[in-house]
Enzyme design. Structure first.
Site, short mmCIF file in Angstrom:
data_model
loop_
_atom_site.label_atom_id
_atom_site.label_comp_id
_atom_site.label_asym_id
_atom_site.label_seq_id
_atom_site.Cartn_x
_atom_site.Cartn_y
_atom_site.Cartn_z
N GLY A 183 0.78 -1.20 -0.19
CA GLY A 183 0.09 -0.11 0.00
C GLY A 183 0.83 1.12 -0.16
O GLY A 183 0.65 2.19 0.76
N HIS A 252 -4.49 1.97 9.26
CA HIS A 252 -5.65 2.84 9.85
C HIS A 252 -6.95 2.85 8.91
O HIS A 252 -7.67 3.83 9.32
CB HIS A 252 -5.19 4.12 10.45
CG HIS A 252 -4.74 5.07 9.34
ND1 HIS A 252 -4.71 6.47 9.86
CD2 HIS A 252 -4.42 5.06 7.84
CE1 HIS A 252 -4.51 7.17 8.53
NE2 HIS A 252 -4.44 6.47 7.71
C1 LIG Z 1 -3.34 6.47 3.08
S1 LIG Z 1 -2.47 5.91 1.55
C2 LIG Z 1 -1.00 5.75 1.82
C3 LIG Z 1 0.07 5.63 0.95
C4 LIG Z 1 1.62 5.47 1.25
N1 LIG Z 1 1.99 4.27 2.02
C5 LIG Z 1 2.15 6.63 2.33
O1 LIG Z 1 2.42 6.46 3.40
O2 LIG Z 1 2.28 7.63 1.43
C6 LIG Z 1 -3.21 4.19 1.54
C7 LIG Z 1 -2.78 3.48 0.26
O3 LIG Z 1 -3.25 2.04 0.23
C8 LIG Z 1 -3.77 1.81 -1.06
N2 LIG Z 1 -4.83 0.84 -1.28
C9 LIG Z 1 -6.05 0.91 -0.98
N3 LIG Z 1 -6.59 -0.15 -1.41
C10 LIG Z 1 -5.82 -0.90 -1.55
C11 LIG Z 1 -5.78 -2.38 -2.09
N4 LIG Z 1 -6.79 -3.12 -2.09
N5 LIG Z 1 -4.63 -2.86 -2.57
C12 LIG Z 1 -3.21 -2.35 -2.33
N6 LIG Z 1 -3.37 -1.08 -2.08
C13 LIG Z 1 -4.66 -0.45 -1.56
C14 LIG Z 1 -3.98 3.28 -1.70
O4 LIG Z 1 -4.04 2.96 -2.99
C15 LIG Z 1 -3.12 4.18 -1.10
O5 LIG Z 1 -2.15 4.20 -1.94
#
Ligand SMILES: C[S@@+](CC[C@H](N)C(=O)[O-])C[C@H]1O[C@@H](n2cnc3c(N)ncnc32)[C@H](O)[C@@H]1O
Length: 348
Positions: A183, A252
């Protein structure tokens, strides 16, 4: 009412202050109109500031008076505006990248701000209300509305600028060879960690949308050669073989059931020697009150947007245990103490 509950004017004012309908919007107006930048560039009279910001001089003067009382500006002896400490934080080029969080020209910011009235419904139902408000989940919104998705990624870039250097410095990466950032968005956090630790290799996992811009981000940080990018869901099996599976600002976003599924994918991919590292805000009553208020506010935001939550160390311990992980430590990030690293090892 008893005599002891006679109303104190200070308490009334305090209640009016914390429930103010307008203060948050005055800060947004300042950020959107770039008033701090304009004042810093020399537009230090109301008429000049109004001309440069395209606003009505009388209304702007009244806004500036309020922002001055809130601590964003000061007035000089000859009646000119100057920046105060809070206003400095809203300069566009400030390294904390806070101005964009309030910019009403930004489609993502506008939509999230205007969804905040959904909190009441979230508290009534105990879950996310985004879908009720907008007809699709918060994550579906990303691909359905490209402007929303790119706005979110830009906000994440700002957040990453605040916390990634602290993550890179706040853990002993010397015992790690391969970190999988699960993610990991557009790869900014991974780029910062790999940039600071040249012995590390990395794998970035996120949905196809965010990782589409990862190559550019990783190349700019000169770490592309040490990285693999995996466009996939973290609910599916993850690339195996990492020493550390990092989830930064990702757990979170999810309720306990989904968070446990993601952690389980990390456990399975990490194998017996692996570690899982969650970078999130940790709820604790030992932090400063201001930090606690900030964290509980983010917690409510997570509830409202996507049914997620902020967790205490004990809640992280229990959550990890349901996914085959043993909690080993919680490290408060020294350079960004609003966040912590929650470390787990795979239960043998
Ligand atoms: C709040 S962001 C955090 C991004 C990064 N880790 C940061 O700290 O800048 C949450 C991330 O989870 C990813 N995400 C949401 N659902 C997902 C899924 N089913 N599989 C993989 N990534 C996912 C989103 O695309 C997003 O980039």
């Amino acid at each position: 009412m008893t005599e002891s509950s006679v109303v104190s004017p200070t308490a009334v004012l305090e209640l009016m202050r914390i429930s103010s309908r307008l203060d948050p919007w005055t800060v947004r107006a300042a950020a959107t109109l770039r008033l701090p930048d304009l004042v810093a560039e020399g537009a230090d009279t109301t008429s000049e500031l109004a001309a440069r910001s395209g606003t009505d001089p009388d209304a702007l003067g009244r806004l500036m008076r309020h922002l001055t009382l809130l601590g964003l500006f000061r007035t000089t002896a000859d009646g000119r505006w100057e920046l105060a400490e809070l206003g400095e934080l809203l300069r566009d080029d400030h390294p904390m990248k806070l101005r964009s969080m309030f910019d009403q020209n930004d489609h993502y910011v506008r939509k999230v701000d205007r969804s905040s009235y959904g909190l009441l419904e979230a508290v009534r139902t105990g879950g996310a209300v985004w879908e009720k408000l907008h007809g699709r989940s918060f994550w579906e919104e990303m691909s359905a509305d490209p402007g929303f998705g790119s706005g979110f990624n830009a906000q994440m870039a700002g957040h990453s600028a605040r916390c990634s250097p602290a993550i890179a410095r706040g853990y002993d990466w010397s015992t790690v060879q391969h970190v999988v950032d699960v993610g990991g968005g557009t790869g900014r956090c991974l780029a910062t960690i790999l940039g600071a630790h040249p012995h590390l290799r990395g794998t970035l996992v996120d949905l196809p949308g965010p990782v589409a811009s990862a190559a550019a981000v990783l190349a700019e940080a000169n770490v592309l050669g040490r990285c693999t990018v995996a466009p996939q869901s973290f609910f599916d099996p993850l690339p195996p073989g990492g020493d550390v599976y990092l989830l930064a600002n990702a757990i979170h976003d999810w309720n306990d059931e989904d968070a446990a599924k993601i952690l389980r994918r990390c456990t399975d991919a990490a194998g017996l020697d692996g570690r899982v590292l969650v970078a999130d805000r940790v709820v604790t009553d030992e932090a400063d009150k201001a930090d606690q208020i900030f964290i509980s506010g983010v917690d409510l935001g997570m509830l409202m947007l996507n049914g997620g939550r902020e967790r205490s160390t004990e809640e992280f311990r229990k959550l990890g245990a349901t996914a085959g992980l043993r909690h080993t430590a919680t490290y408060v990030l020294a350079d960004y103490p609003i966040m912590s690293l929650v470390e787990y090892v795979v239960e043998g």
